[in-house]
Structures are given as structure tokens and as C-alpha cells.
Design a protein around this motif. Structure first.
Motif, mmCIF file in Angstrom:
data_model
loop_
_atom_site.group_PDB
_atom_site.id
_atom_site.type_symbol
_atom_site.label_atom_id
_atom_site.label_comp_id
_atom_site.label_asym_id
_atom_site.label_seq_id
_atom_site.Cartn_x
_atom_site.Cartn_y
_atom_site.Cartn_z
ATOM 1 N N SER A 1 33.586 41.674 46.337
ATOM 2 C CA SER A 1 33.785 40.748 45.211
ATOM 3 C C SER A 1 33.138 41.302 43.946
ATOM 4 N N ARG B 1 34.984 46.486 38.283
ATOM 5 C CA ARG B 1 36.125 47.343 37.953
ATOM 6 C C ARG B 1 36.987 46.753 36.840
ATOM 7 N N SER B 2 37.093 45.417 36.798
ATOM 8 C CA SER B 2 37.940 44.771 35.796
ATOM 9 C C SER B 2 37.212 44.529 34.480
ATOM 10 N N TRP C 1 32.589 44.419 43.300
ATOM 11 C CA TRP C 1 33.348 45.615 42.931
ATOM 12 C C TRP C 1 34.577 45.252 42.114
ATOM 13 N N GLU C 2 35.307 44.238 42.524
ATOM 14 C CA GLU C 2 36.481 43.811 41.768
ATOM 15 C C GLU C 2 36.088 43.344 40.377
ATOM 16 N N ASP C 3 34.987 42.642 40.281
ATOM 17 C CA ASP C 3 34.523 42.132 38.989
ATOM 18 C C ASP C 3 34.104 43.267 38.069
#
Length: 218
Positions: free
Chosen positions: A190, A196-197, A192-194
Motif C-alpha cells: 500500500s 510511486r503515484s 509503495w503504490e502511494d
């Protein structure tokens, strides 16, 4: 009723090990300026607060783009190619145990504690908030590598690891919530997604974190 959010850093880290976790009865033993501020807050809350005062002690919370301090966040920013994170120096031993807890789990626990009935607080003065699965730092680094698919470049500084093993007795905090804490890899995914974006920000742009300055000034 008063809820004071403290930190496990206010306890003496030398009192913790794999077979001797930090409990509600572990005495205060701060070793940094940050830990002293929290320990003093605990003492003041006890002195000035009502009998139903509740002290919550989160342990090693980590998050996504809003987190610029935790080792997990730094490793993820390195994997995402953010400037200034090319080579990391982790001020821990690769073998020291830490109990990292996803920030949303910490928030859920604090939200529940904030509405605890007063009569419960009389019997439960301290509540540790931790995931409950401590791991050696090297395994945390490996978990980040599995989630991101990017090898980490880190240098360990065990001589600066003033926290040592940091293992918590979690107690029943997760029994009082609808669900328990996420696994380390779920939380890392979770975060990582945050990250990366999010728009990449350099270490200079993020600036020195005040807590980092207080932790380093020992």
C-alpha cells in the motif's frame, strides 16, 4: 477522559528482547530528546489528567507519501528512484528486531481508543499499538525488495542503533477492532503504490524532519 498518544521510544530499549517484550509495565527510560518529550508528556498527563487517562504507545509506524522518516518509506523512495535516496545508511543492526506497523492500522487503533468507555480506562491505563510480528531489519529490507522488485542499496550502522531490539507485547488491541493488522508485505504494498503515484521530492525538498533531528541529538 484524556487520550495521550505517546511512543514506545519513551521506554528503555535495553529492557526489550525477543523473549522479553515491552509491556504496559515496562518503566520509562528515554534516550533521545524526542523520547524525553513523550515521556514528560506521559508523566504530565498522569499528573494533570483524570483517573480515566489512557496512554497509547504506537510502535514504528510507517506510511506512504506522507511518511519521510521511517526506514520502510526511505527504502521505497529509493526503489521509486526519488533523488537523494540512491544510497541509504540505516542506523540499525541488520539483526535487530523491530515491529513495524502500517500507519492506517495505528490510526484505526487510536480512533477506537478515543471512544473507549471511561470505566474501561480505569483498568487499562496503557495500550501498546503494534502489528505483533517483529522481524530483523534485513528481513524488512528483503520484504521491500519482494514488493518493489528493486534491489535495495543500504549500509547498516549498528553502532548507531540506540533502540536495539524493539519487541512489543500487543495485548488485546486487535481483538477490539473489526480486523487485525495487515501483514508487513500488505502494508509495504500500500505504501509503495502511494509513493510511486506521488510526485518525487528530493531529500532537500522534504527538509530535515524535526523528529529526526531530535532523535539524532542524543
Amino acid at each position: 477522559p484524556l487520550l495521550f498518544v505517546a511512543t514506545t521510544a519513551s521506554t528503555d530499549p535495553r529492557a526489550s528482547s525477543a523473549d522479553r517484550p515491552i509491556t504496559r509495565d515496562t518503566p520509562l527510560g528515554p534516550r533521545t530528546h524526542y523520547a524525553w518529550t513523550k515521556a514528560c508528556g506521559e508523566m504530565y498527563a498522569r499528573w494533570a489528567g483524570p483517573e480515566e487517562t489512557l496512554l497509547a504507545r504506537p510502535c514504528f509506524a510507517y506510511g506512504g507519501a506522507s511518511d519521510s522518516m521511517s526506514n520502510v518509506s526511505k527504502l521505497l523512495r529509493q526503489a521509486a528512484g526519488h533523488p537523494g535516496y540512491e544510497d541509504l545508511e540505516l542506523t540499525v543492526s541488520p539483526d535487530s528486531l523491530k515491529d513495524y506497523t502500517w500507519q492506517e492500522d495505528v490510526s484505526r487503533a487510536i480512533a477506537v481508543l478515543s471512544i473507549w468507555p471511561s470505566e474501561w480506562r480505569i483498568f487499562m491505563r496503557y495500550v501498546n499499538i503494534a502489528a505483533g510480528f517483529p522481524l530483523p531489519t534485513r528481513e524488512v529490507v528483503e520484504a521491500v525488495e519482494r514488493v518493489t522488485g528493486v534491489p535495495s542499496r543500504v549500509r547498516y550502522r549498528p553502532d548507531l542503533d540506540y533502540m536495539g531490539d524493539h519487541v512489543m507485547e500487543v495485548g488485546r488491541i486487535w481483538d477490539w477492532l473489526d480486523q487485525g493488522p495487515v501483514s508487513l508485505e500488505e502494508g509495504i504494498a500500500s505504501a509503495w503504490e502511494d509513493i510511486r503515484s506521488a510526485e518525487p521530492r528530493t531529500v532537500h525538498e522534504l527538509g530535515p524532519h524535526p523528529l529526526t533531528c531530535m532523535e539524532n541529538d542524543r
